[in-house]
Design an enzyme around this catalytic site. Structure first.
Site, PDB file in Angstrom:
ATOM      1  CG  ASN A 151      -1.828  -1.173   1.498  1.00 34.81           C
ATOM      2  OD1 ASN A 151      -2.564  -1.315   0.392  1.00 34.81           O
ATOM      3  ND2 ASN A 151      -2.051  -1.773   2.456  1.00 34.81           N
ATOM      4  CB  CYS A 206      -4.185  -5.432  -5.405  1.00 31.81           C
ATOM      5  SG  CYS A 206      -4.842  -3.958  -6.381  1.00 31.81           S
ATOM      6  N   GLY A 207      -7.122  -6.872  -6.883  1.00 33.01           N
ATOM      7  CA  GLY A 207      -7.664  -7.123  -8.218  1.00 33.01           C
ATOM      8  C   GLY A 207      -7.250  -6.428  -9.488  1.00 33.01           C
ATOM      9  CG  ASN A 211      -8.078  -7.741  -0.040  1.00 38.56           C
ATOM     10  OD1 ASN A 211      -8.948  -8.312  -0.578  1.00 38.56           O
ATOM     11  ND2 ASN A 211      -7.449  -6.874  -0.566  1.00 38.56           N
ATOM     12  CG  HIS A 255     -13.130  -6.342   0.928  1.00 35.02           C
ATOM     13  ND1 HIS A 255     -12.644  -4.902   0.162  1.00 35.02           N
ATOM     14  CD2 HIS A 255     -12.350  -7.303   0.458  1.00 35.02           C
ATOM     15  CE1 HIS A 255     -11.596  -5.391  -0.524  1.00 35.02           C
ATOM     16  NE2 HIS A 255     -11.459  -6.508  -0.511  1.00 35.02           N
ATOM     17  CG  ASN A 278      -9.548  -3.164   2.085  1.00 34.91           C
ATOM     18  OD1 ASN A 278      -8.434  -2.221   1.815  1.00 34.91           O
ATOM     19  ND2 ASN A 278      -9.014  -4.268   2.124  1.00 34.91           N
ATOM     20  NE  ARG A 282      -5.626  -4.197   4.228  1.00 29.01           N
ATOM     21  CZ  ARG A 282      -5.508  -5.647   4.707  1.00 29.01           C
ATOM     22  NH1 ARG A 282      -5.672  -5.927   6.038  1.00 29.01           N
ATOM     23  NH2 ARG A 282      -5.316  -6.340   3.933  1.00 29.01           N
ATOM     24  CB  CYS A 284     -10.951  -1.407  -4.645  1.00 23.65           C
ATOM     25  SG  CYS A 284     -10.583  -2.981  -3.308  1.00 23.65           S
ATOM     26  N   GLY A 285     -10.326  -3.824  -7.092  1.00 27.19           N
ATOM     27  CA  GLY A 285     -11.054  -5.234  -7.610  1.00 27.19           C
ATOM     28  C   GLY A 285     -11.582  -5.895  -6.806  1.00 27.19           C
ATOM     29  N   GLY A 330     -12.527  -5.310  -3.912  1.00 27.50           N
ATOM     30  CA  GLY A 330     -13.622  -4.568  -3.345  1.00 27.50           C
ATOM     31  C   GLY A 330     -14.979  -4.832  -4.256  1.00 27.50           C
TER      32      GLY A 330
END
Length: 283
Positions: A64, A73-74, A164, A166, A197, A216, A224-225, A227
């Site tokens: 990050n 991370c998508g 991760n 969410h 997130n 975050r 945000c993939g 997400g």
């Protein structure tokens, strides 16, 4: 140090070839903080090192903007796929990428010989509270449409991990949300042991939603993939949408499908290269 700036729907990262750029692990967090700065550095939501792997075709080592490691991370993983194909590091249009022990399988779609869009098998959503992690009312519970009080106001959240954590919060209006005020309080809420997130989501119809995200360690990002994946899973769990949904983000659109029979989430979206350059290492 040579780098490539890339983005997926505006979620931008600095990509570094770990095959050729040998950066010591102990200096990476500080390096990422410097290069991610949009005024004094290259500028980005973080940095991603593309490394060799014995378990997959490539490794994605993601940080990050504040220098903290992130599991997945998508948007980032789609850009890794574009990077390795466009630069001739692979000639395959179906590849595997590992990040923090998680292997994802990707299909690359080409336009004029370069990667245009990428479909990612993001795996099964994680719904057990302790695995996300989120503190639930009882051990082993799923957190679906559950109340959470943030800054004296009660919200309803559905929690999902796509590698991760969410928290998805549905609301009638996301355009006027003061996300920079409320986002940090969700991120650091006591119910999230590893922070969170947070996706703030408006359902448009059975096949479309609008989303803003507070990530975050970074803040609000244009996309945000993971997400998007968590959002669609949450929508379906709350009986709000069909199984394939287009998620409208500040930076573009991503299509998500939850194949509930196979319990796999698929994400399809763009990956773009912005520019390349060299950064003078001074750490």
């Amino acid at each position: 140090m040579k780098f490539t700036k890339m983005h997926g729907c505006g979620n931008d990262y600095i990509y570094i070839n770990g095959f050729t750029e040998k950066i010591a692990q102990e200096v990476k967090p500080e390096l990422v903080r410097k290069i991610s700065d949009r005024h004094f550095g290259i500028g980005g939501d973080g940095a991603i090192f593309i490394n060799p792997s014995t378990e997959a075709d490539f490794e994605m080592e993601m940080y990050n903007a504040d220098g903290s490691r992130a599991e997945m991370c998508g948007n980032g993983i789609r850009c890794v796929a574009k990077y390795v194909y466009d630069k001739g590091m692979t000639d395959k249009t179906k590849i595997s990428i590992i990040s923090c022990g998680q292997i994802k399988y990707l299909e690359l779609f080409l336009k004029e010989g370069k990667v245009d869009t990428v479909k990612v098998n993001m795996g099964a959503p994680i719904l057990r509270a302790e695995e996300i992690p989120v503190i639930a009312d009882a051990e082993g519970d799923m957190v679906i449409d559950a109340p959470i009080t943030v800054q004296g106001k009660e919200y309803k959240m559905t929690c999902v991990s796509m590698g991760n954590p969410h928290a998805v919060v549905f609301m009638d209006d996301v355009e006027h949300l003061e996300i920079e005020i409320i986002g940090p309080y969700f991120e650091k809420h006591e119910r999230f042991p590893k922070k969170i997130n947070t996706e703030f989501v408006k359902v448009i119809d059975r096949g479309h939603v609008q989303m803003r995200v507070w990530e975050r360690g970074t803040g609000e990002t244009l996309a945000c993939g993971t997400g998007c994946c968590a959002t669609v899973v949450a929508c379906i769990l709350n009986h709000l949408t069909d199984d394939t949904v287009t998620v409208k983000l500040l930076g573009g659109e991503i299509e998500i499908t939850w194949d509930r029979e196979a319990n796999l989430v698929y994400m399809t979206g763009p990956a773009e290269t912005v520019f390349e350059g060299e950064y003078n290492l001074e750490i």
